[in-house]
Scaffold this motif. Structure first.
Motif, PDB file in Angstrom:
ATOM      1  N   ASP A 125       0.880  -1.174   0.000  1.00 30.06           N
ATOM      2  CA  ASP A 125       0.000   0.000   0.000  1.00 30.06           C
ATOM      3  C   ASP A 125       0.920   1.226   0.000  1.00 30.06           C
ATOM      4  N   GLY A 126       0.920   1.943  -1.104  1.00 27.41           N
ATOM      5  CA  GLY A 126       1.877   3.039  -1.282  1.00 27.41           C
ATOM      6  C   GLY A 126       1.808   4.093  -0.187  1.00 27.41           C
ATOM      7  N   GLN A 127       0.595   4.508   0.141  1.00 25.21           N
ATOM      8  CA  GLN A 127       0.440   5.549   1.151  1.00 25.21           C
ATOM      9  C   GLN A 127       0.836   5.010   2.529  1.00 25.21           C
ATOM     10  N   GLY A 128       0.365   3.831   2.850  1.00 23.18           N
ATOM     11  CA  GLY A 128       0.707   3.227   4.140  1.00 23.18           C
ATOM     12  C   GLY A 128       2.208   3.046   4.267  1.00 23.18           C
ATOM     13  N   ALA A 129       2.850   2.666   3.166  1.00 27.17           N
ATOM     14  CA  ALA A 129       4.295   2.450   3.188  1.00 27.17           C
ATOM     15  C   ALA A 129       5.024   3.767   3.461  1.00 27.17           C
ATOM     16  N   ASP A 130       4.583   4.834   2.818  1.00 32.21           N
ATOM     17  CA  ASP A 130       5.254   6.117   3.035  1.00 32.21           C
ATOM     18  C   ASP A 130       4.980   6.653   4.441  1.00 32.21           C
ATOM     19  N   ASP A 131       3.791   6.384   4.974  1.00 32.76           N
ATOM     20  CA  ASP A 131       3.523   6.751   6.373  1.00 32.76           C
ATOM     21  C   ASP A 131       4.497   6.021   7.297  1.00 32.76           C
ATOM     22  N   LEU A 132       4.707   4.747   6.980  1.00 30.57           N
ATOM     23  CA  LEU A 132       5.612   3.940   7.798  1.00 30.57           C
ATOM     24  C   LEU A 132       7.047   4.466   7.710  1.00 30.57           C
ATOM     25  N   VAL A 133       7.460   4.798   6.497  1.00 30.58           N
ATOM     26  CA  VAL A 133       8.809   5.336   6.318  1.00 30.58           C
ATOM     27  C   VAL A 133       8.941   6.677   7.046  1.00 30.58           C
ATOM     28  N   GLN A 134       7.890   7.469   7.003  1.00 28.06           N
ATOM     29  CA  GLN A 134       7.918   8.760   7.701  1.00 28.06           C
ATOM     30  C   GLN A 134       8.079   8.545   9.211  1.00 28.06           C
ATOM     31  N   ASP A 135       7.312   7.617   9.765  1.00 29.34           N
ATOM     32  CA  ASP A 135       7.456   7.293  11.198  1.00 29.34           C
ATOM     33  C   ASP A 135       8.897   6.895  11.506  1.00 29.34           C
ATOM     34  N   CYS A 136       9.423   6.036  10.643  1.00 34.88           N
ATOM     35  CA  CYS A 136      10.784   5.535  10.829  1.00 34.88           C
ATOM     36  C   CYS A 136      11.784   6.687  10.804  1.00 34.88           C
ATOM     37  N   LEU A 137      11.634   7.574   9.831  1.00 34.31           N
ATOM     38  CA  LEU A 137      12.596   8.672   9.694  1.00 34.31           C
ATOM     39  C   LEU A 137      12.481   9.642  10.863  1.00 34.31           C
ATOM     40  N   GLU A 138      11.263   9.877  11.326  1.00 30.07           N
ATOM     41  CA  GLU A 138      11.100  10.776  12.475  1.00 30.07           C
ATOM     42  C   GLU A 138      11.819  10.205  13.694  1.00 30.07           C
ATOM     43  N   ARG A 139      11.660   8.913  13.903  1.00 31.36           N
ATOM     44  CA  ARG A 139      12.364   8.302  15.039  1.00 31.36           C
ATOM     45  C   ARG A 139      13.867   8.349  14.834  1.00 31.36           C
ATOM     46  N   ALA A 140      14.289   8.063  13.610  1.00 30.42           N
ATOM     47  CA  ALA A 140      15.724   8.028  13.335  1.00 30.42           C
ATOM     48  C   ALA A 140      16.350   9.410  13.555  1.00 30.42           C
ATOM     49  N   VAL A 141      15.687  10.435  13.037  1.00 25.44           N
ATOM     50  CA  VAL A 141      16.228  11.784  13.192  1.00 25.44           C
ATOM     51  C   VAL A 141      16.228  12.173  14.670  1.00 25.44           C
ATOM     52  N   GLY A 142      15.156  11.824  15.370  1.00 28.59           N
ATOM     53  CA  GLY A 142      15.063  12.163  16.793  1.00 28.59           C
ATOM     54  C   GLY A 142      16.093  11.450  17.651  1.00 28.59           C
ATOM     55  N   ARG A 143      16.494  10.264  17.210  1.00 30.42           N
ATOM     56  CA  ARG A 143      17.434   9.476  18.021  1.00 30.42           C
ATOM     57  C   ARG A 143      18.834   9.472  17.435  1.00 30.42           C
ATOM     58  N   TRP A 144      19.063  10.347  16.481  1.00 31.63           N
ATOM     59  CA  TRP A 144      20.341  10.325  15.765  1.00 31.63           C
ATOM     60  C   TRP A 144      21.519  10.380  16.722  1.00 31.63           C
ATOM     61  N   GLN A 145      21.418  11.232  17.750  1.00 29.39           N
ATOM     62  CA  GLN A 145      22.538  11.394  18.680  1.00 29.39           C
ATOM     63  C   GLN A 145      22.765  10.152  19.535  1.00 29.39           C
ATOM     64  N   THR A 146      21.732   9.341  19.700  1.00 31.37           N
ATOM     65  CA  THR A 146      21.876   8.208  20.622  1.00 31.37           C
ATOM     66  C   THR A 146      22.306   6.927  19.910  1.00 31.37           C
ATOM     67  N   ARG A 147      22.398   6.979  18.582  1.00 31.15           N
ATOM     68  CA  ARG A 147      22.808   5.745  17.893  1.00 31.15           C
ATOM     69  C   ARG A 147      24.301   5.533  18.112  1.00 31.15           C
ATOM     70  N   ARG A 148      24.724   4.308  17.952  1.00 32.19           N
ATOM     71  CA  ARG A 148      26.151   4.022  18.086  1.00 32.19           C
ATOM     72  C   ARG A 148      26.888   4.615  16.893  1.00 32.19           C
ATOM     73  N   ALA A 149      27.861   5.452  17.193  1.00 31.47           N
ATOM     74  CA  ALA A 149      28.547   6.164  16.115  1.00 31.47           C
ATOM     75  C   ALA A 149      29.216   5.188  15.141  1.00 31.47           C
ATOM     76  N   ASP A 150      29.666   4.050  15.637  1.00 33.11           N
ATOM     77  CA  ASP A 150      30.353   3.108  14.762  1.00 33.11           C
ATOM     78  C   ASP A 150      29.370   2.111  14.126  1.00 33.11           C
ATOM     79  N   GLY A 151      28.087   2.239  14.496  1.00 36.97           N
ATOM     80  CA  GLY A 151      27.106   1.278  13.989  1.00 36.97           C
ATOM     81  C   GLY A 151      26.778   1.537  12.526  1.00 36.97           C
ATOM     82  N   ASP A 152      26.215   0.521  11.892  1.00 38.87           N
ATOM     83  CA  ASP A 152      25.848   0.625  10.495  1.00 38.87           C
ATOM     84  C   ASP A 152      24.510   1.354  10.377  1.00 38.87           C
ATOM     85  N   VAL A 153      24.500   2.459   9.615  1.00 36.26           N
ATOM     86  CA  VAL A 153      23.283   3.276   9.514  1.00 36.26           C
ATOM     87  C   VAL A 153      22.158   2.491   8.853  1.00 36.26           C
TER      88      VAL A 153
END
Lengths: 169, 266
Positions: free
Chosen positions: A22-50
Motif C-alpha cells: 500500500d503506497g500511502q501506508g508504506a510512506d507513512d511507515l517510512v515517515q514514522d521511521c525517519l522521524e524516530r531516526a532523526v530524533g534518536r540520531w545522537q543516541t545511535r552508536r557512532a560506529d554502527g551501520d546506519v
C-alpha cells in the motif's frame, strides 16, 4: 545526517511497500521511521551501520503498527499493486515475475521480511538478524522455508492460466 | 517435494543463491550440484524467484524521494510533530465526534467512521484537521454555491474572514500550483469560526485552504496525508490550524500547502 540517511530512503520505501503493499501506508511507515531516526540520531552508536539501524527502526514501527491495529484493510487485488515491469522484464517471459510476485504475497510476513532483506537488499545474514532482532539461525531457517514455499507456490501456479496483465502507472 | 540430501548444508545452498560463497566453496558446491540435479533444480528456482522479485520491486526503488520524506523536512518538524502525537490526536478525535461542520457534519462523519478503506487509515484513525477535510468535501461538490464571497471582492473577503477568525488572513496566491482563487466563505468549526478559501485550476479541479483556531498552541510543519483518496496537507502555527486539500496529485497539494504556509505565516 541527511547525507547518511537519505541514500537509504529508496530502499526503506521499497521494503515498506513490499511489506504493506500500500503506497500511502508504506510512506507513512517510512515517515514514522525517519522521524524516530532523526530524533534518536545522537543516541545511535557512532560506529554502527546506519542501514541496519534504519531498517531495524522501520521493522519495529511496522511490528508495533501491526500489533496496534489487528484489523487489516481489505486486501488489494494484485493487479493493482504490482509495479509495472520494465520492458526487458516483460520480454523475458522466463522470469514468470507475476507468478512469483503473487506467490510472494502469500508467504507469512516473517518469511517475506527475510527474503526481502537478503534477496533484494543484499544484506549480510548477520545484518538481517540484527534488523529483525532474531538469531542468525532463525534468519537462515526463515529464508530457507520461505524460498522453498515460494518455489512450491510458483510451481503449483504454473498450470493456472496467466491472468490478464493490467497496466498500473 | 524432494528433500535436500543431508550432505548438502542448506545454509550453503542459500549462500550460493545469494552469491555469498567464496570461490573455493562455490566450486565445491557446483561439484555437488552436478551429482545432485535435484539440488541444482532448487537452486535454479530460488535464483529465478530472487531475480523476479528484484525486477518487480525495481521501479519502487527508482522513484524519487517524496518531498515530505526528505530528511531536512522531517528534521525541521520533529519537535513539533512529537508534541502533536498521542493525547493531542485523541482530543482532536473527541471533538471530531461531537460534530464539526454545522448540519453537514453528520453525513460526512458516517462515511468517515464506517469505511476505513486501507491499513493506513486504521493507523491514523484520528485525523488532524478532519473538519477541514469534511468542509472540502461538502463545498467543493457544491456547483451553485461553493463560496459566499467571490474573488472579485478579495479585499472585503480577507477583511471579513480575518475579523471573524481572529487572525490576519490573506487569500494565498496558489498560482505556482496552477490554482486561481474563486472566493471564500465563513464556516462554523467546534473551535469557533473557520475560514475557507476556494480555488480552481484550468481543469476545473478545486482546492480549499482552511483556517481555524486550534487548542494546540504548538507549531507544526506541513505534513501530507491522504484521506480516503483526498490528498491533504496540514500545519499549525501560533494557535491556528491550517489545511490544504484537493483531488490532485500529492506533490501538487504539498507544494500548494508550502506556498500557503509561507503566505499565511504572520
Amino acid at each position: 545526517m541527511a547525507a547518511l540517511i537519505e541514500p537509504h530512503i529508496p530502499a526503506l520505501r521499497r521494503f515498506a511497500w513490499s511489506l504493506l503493499r500500500d503506497g500511502q501506508g508504506a510512506d507513512d511507515l517510512v515517515q514514522d521511521c525517519l522521524e524516530r531516526a532523526v530524533g534518536r540520531w545522537q543516541t545511535r552508536r557512532a560506529d554502527g551501520d546506519v542501514r541496519a539501524w534504519l531498517f531495524a527502526i522501520l521493522n519495529n514501527c511496522f511490528l508495533s503498527d501491526r500489533r496496534r491495529d489487528k484489523r487489516r484493510g481489505p486486501h488489494l487485488p494484485l493487479e493493482d499493486i504490482v509495479v509495472e515491469p520494465s520492458v526487458e522484464a516483460q520480454q523475458d517471459a522466463g522470469l514468470h515475475y507475476m507468478d512469483v510476485a503473487r506467490a510472494f504475497e502469500q508467504l507469512p510476513e516473517e518469511q517475506r521480511s527475510v527474503i526481502l532483506l537478503i534477496g533484494i537488499e543484499d544484506m549480510p545474514y548477520a545484518e538481517a538478524a540484527m534488523v529483525l532482532g532474531v538469531p542468525i539461525g532463525t534468519v537462515m531457517s526463515r529464508l530457507s522455508r520461505g524460498r522453498e514455499r515460494l518455489r512450491q507456490l510458483v510451481a503449483g501456479e504454473a498450470s493456472v492460466p496467466q491472468p490478464t496483465l493490467r497496466s498500473v502507472q | 517435494m524432494k528433500s535436500v540430501p543431508l550432505l548438502i548444508n542448506d545454509s550453503d545452498l542459500q549462500a550460493y543463491v545469494d552469491c555469498r560463497l567464496n570461490d573455493e566453496q562455490r566450486v565445491e558446491f557446483e561439484r555437488l550440484m552436478i551429482e545432485h540435479p535435484e539440488v541444482a533444480e532448487r537452486v535454479a528456482a530460488y535464483s529465478e524467484q530472487r531475480e523476479a522479485l528484484r525486477v518487480a520491486l525495481q521501479d519502487k526503488f527508482n522513484e524519487p524521494i517524496p518531498a515530505h520524506l526528505r530528511v531536512d523536512h522531517i528534521a525541521s518538524g520533529l519537535s513539533a510533530n512529537r508534541r502533536n502525537r498521542g493525547p493531542v490526536f485523541a482530543t482532536a478525535a473527541a471533538w471530531l465526534l461531537v460534530g464539526v461542520i454545522g448540519g453537514s457534519a453528520g453525513t460526512t462523519m458516517v462515511a468517515r467512521t464506517s469505511a476505513p478503506t486501507a491499513a493506513y487509515e486504521t493507523r491514523m484513525a484520528a485525523r488532524p484537521m478532519a473538519d477541514a477535510l469534511a468542509a472540502h468535501r461538502v463545498y467543493v461538490a457544491d456547483v451553485k454555491h461553493p463560496i459566499e464571497v467571490g474573488a472579485d471582492e478579495r479585499a472585503h473577503l480577507q477583511t471579513w474572514l480575518s475579523k471573524r477568525v481572529g487572525r490576519e488572513l490573506t487569500a494565498p496566491d496558489l498560482s505556482v500550483s496552477g490554482y486561481k482563487l474563486l472566493g471564500g466563505r465563513l464556516l462554523a468549526a467546534s473551535s469557533g469560526p473557520a475560514a475557507l478559501f476556494m480555488y480552481e485550476n484550468p481543469k476545473g479541479v478545486r482546492m480549499t485552504v482552511y483556517v481555524r483556531s486550534s487548542a494546540d498552541k504548538d507549531s507544526a510543519p506541513v505534513k501530507l496525508i491522504d484521506d480516503r483518496g483526498l490528498p491533504a496537507a496540514y500545519w499549525y502555527d501560533g494557535g491556528y490550524g491550517f489545511a490544504v486539500a484537493a483531488e490532485d496529485n500529492r506533490e501538487t497539494v504539498f507544494q500548494a500547502a508550502q506556498a500557503a504556509q509561507r503566505q499565511l505565516t504572520i
